[in-house]
Design an enzyme around this catalytic site. Structure first.
Site, PDB file in Angstrom:
ATOM      1  N   SER A  78      -9.631   2.192   2.708  1.00  0.00           N
ATOM      2  CA  SER A  78      -8.600   2.799   1.700  1.00  0.00           C
ATOM      3  C   SER A  78      -7.663   2.125   1.155  1.00  0.00           C
ATOM      4  O   SER A  78      -7.048   2.546   0.168  1.00  0.00           O
ATOM      5  CB  SER A  78      -7.925   3.775   2.778  1.00  0.00           C
ATOM      6  OG  SER A  78      -7.161   3.202   3.575  1.00  0.00           O
ATOM      7  N   LYS A  81       0.980  -1.359   0.003  1.00  0.00           N
ATOM      8  CA  LYS A  81      -0.163   0.126  -0.091  1.00  0.00           C
ATOM      9  C   LYS A  81       0.926   1.256  -0.122  1.00  0.00           C
ATOM     10  O   LYS A  81       1.828   1.304   0.775  1.00  0.00           O
ATOM     11  CB  LYS A  81      -0.849  -0.047   1.271  1.00  0.00           C
ATOM     12  CG  LYS A  81      -1.978   1.207   1.481  1.00  0.00           C
ATOM     13  CD  LYS A  81      -3.043   0.869   2.477  1.00  0.00           C
ATOM     14  CE  LYS A  81      -3.953   2.109   2.545  1.00  0.00           C
ATOM     15  NZ  LYS A  81      -4.950   1.887   3.635  1.00  0.00           N
ATOM     16  N   SER A 117     -10.153  -0.222   6.987  1.00  0.00           N
ATOM     17  CA  SER A 117      -9.396  -0.263   5.353  1.00  0.00           C
ATOM     18  C   SER A 117      -8.796  -1.546   5.001  1.00  0.00           C
ATOM     19  O   SER A 117      -8.431  -1.619   3.890  1.00  0.00           O
ATOM     20  CB  SER A 117      -8.425   0.877   5.521  1.00  0.00           C
ATOM     21  OG  SER A 117      -9.092   2.143   5.198  1.00  0.00           O
TER      22      SER A 117
END
Ligand code: GLN
Length: 492
Positions: A154, A79, A178
């Protein structure tokens, strides 16, 4: 071999160790897929092809010498919130569009030390604030199951990359859902560990008392392999806990589903926005666990209504403080031709941050301001304690708690939910972070539109092994985790 992307982490490890294929072949295979298929999915912000191949060659040398660790040579995606030395780290923001960290996050350093090959950095909501990944400065990512739908957020890029077979595993972070919600939207397994289990060092801070990194993969087994690498104490993170780390892989069959008491919170299944099909699939998965020997116990979690307002005070309050470091002076975006220092601060932040991030900074600053601190922030902290106590009381009678991960399946890109509508979608995930507990999402079927549904299991502190083990056994008895989106079936 054309189907290397179909192999599990265990199979990849065995194949590499037995020299059935090399890390270079495997890495090239993934890079080719990314070059072709990610033009549609748009999960990567940065692809590090050259560096990945160099890492693959180093892994191949170690494999040849017979001193490679178990995951050596296996690719992964990070990420874009984890700092990577020499590679851009954007946090999905214009503010960090050109930021290159001088150091690696601990999670990244550990993955490197284990010989994992970094394919690149994947998309996310700006500064991890959101549930769709649409707030990224770099544009929206598609859900591999329906490209005009969001992958969740996210950590939407992480979920989409794995679900489209553009990476076998990925890292994610979970401040209020997330990891679990995008895993749910994309049909994956994702684990949010106990607060303090995985180091936050070098993970760009959103809300420090809630943030926690974790693995996203197809199966609990794959997650266990990555957890074995990233979990553990880190002196560089003052909230990291110095506690022995389980061998998550060895423990995959360590918990018996027979006799397991699964708590079903009454309040959770009466939430007004809960989609009927999500409810049905989750109930079917619980029935399956019951068939496997678990017992379902109705419980009360009386604080349910307080989750959204409590989180949406505490998280923005911490964000407003954490994000004050982005001032246009030391690093990150700087506005052009500032007339004075105040103008530099103001315009750099107004131009560098997107709307959702600015909204959170404003809410947080308001909640922390002198006249409102007690009424909002202190009160939210008190309610947070009550939420935690509610869970601890429940765990006196049950081993784990079941819930949907999200009230709906993935919605369309551009659905343009109002902020409050979007925040309500986090109802099932936020409390876990407020209490610091671990929780996992497992895919448990599809709705009428063939979009994945996820089951969430919440455990007591340090029960990561137990959660992975329960899902592993569920996955031995079902095949939802083997289903592939059509875009993942494409060959490069
Ligand atoms: N959707 C939640 C938020 O917007 C959670 C995000 C997260 O876990 N990083 O804050």
């Amino acid at each position: 071999m054309t189907d290397l992307h179909r192999l599990s982490i265990r199979e990849l490890s065995e194949g590499l160790q037995q020299a059935q294929f090399s890390s270079r072949e495997l890495t090239e295979h993934y890079l080719k897929r990314i070059a072709k298929i990610d033009t549609k999915v748009k999960s990567y912000v940065t692809v590090t092809a050259e560096q990945a191949l160099a890492e693959a060659d180093a892994a191949d040398a170690a494999l040849k010498a017979g001193n490679a660790s178990v995951l050596a040579g296996i690719p992964l995606a990070h990420k874009d919130i984890f700092c990577t030395k020499g590679i851009k780290t954007t946090a999905g923001s214009k503010m960090l569009d050109n930021f290159i960290s001088p150091y690696d996050a601990t999670v990244v350093a550990k993955a490197k030390a284990a010989g994992l090959v970094t394919l690149g950095k994947v998309n996310m909501d700006e500064f991890a604030m959101g549930s769709t990944s649409e707030s990224s400065y770099f544009g929206a990512t598609g859900n591999p199951w329906a490209l005009d739908h969001v992958p969740g957020g996210s950590s939407g890029g992480s979920a989409a990359a794995v679900a489209a077979d553009l990476a076998p595993i990925a890292t994610g972070t979970d401040t209020g859902g997330s990891i679990r919600q995008p895993a749910s939207f994309c049909g994956l397994t994702g684990l949010k560990p106990t607060y303090g289990r995985v180091s936050r060092f070098g993970m760009i801070a959103y809300a420090s008392s809630l943030d926690q990194g974790g693995p996203m993969a197809r199966t609990a087994e794959d997650c266990a392999y990555l957890m074995n690498v990233i979990a553990g104490h880190d002196a560089k993170d003052s909230t990291s806990i110095n506690k022995e780390v389980d061998d998550y892989v060895a423990n995959l069959n360590g918990t018996s589903v027979k006799g397991l008491r699964i708590g079903i919170p009454k309040q959770y299944f009466n939430v007004s926005g809960l989609d009927a099909e999500v409810k049905a699939r989750v109930e079917e998965s619980l029935k399956k666990l019951e068939e496997m020997g678990a017992s379902l116990v109705e419980i009360d979690l009386n604080m349910t209504e307080a989750y959204v307002p409590t989180y949406y005070l505490i998280a923005p309050a911490e964000a407003s403080s954490n994000l004050s470091r982005f001032d246009g002076v030391r690093y990150g975006y700087r506005c052009e031709n500032p007339v004075d220092l105040m103008d530099l601060y103001k315009r750099s932040r107004s131009e560098g941050f997107g709307a959702e991030v600015q909204r959170r900074i404003l809410i947080g600053t308001y909640a922390l301001s002198a006249g409102y601190y007690d009424a909002y922030y202190v009160k939210a902290q008190k309610v947070r304690r009550l939420i935690q106590q509610d869970f601890l009381k429940a765990f006196e009678n049950v081993d784990v708690i079941a819930a949907p991960s999200a009230p709906t399946t993935a919605y369309k890109i551009g659905a343009n939910l109002s902020p409050t509508e979007m925040y309500l979608g986090d109802i099932y995930t936020l409390a876990v972070n407020l209490a610091g507990l671990p929780a996992i999402n497992a895919p448990v079927g599809f709705d009428k539109e063939s979009l994945p549904v996820g089951l969430q299991l919440i455990g007591n502190y340090w029960s990561e092994s137990q959660l992975l083990s329960i899902v592993h056994q569920y996955q031995q008895n079902t095949d939802w985790h083997t289903k592939r989106a059509s875009v993942a079936e494409e060959t490069a």
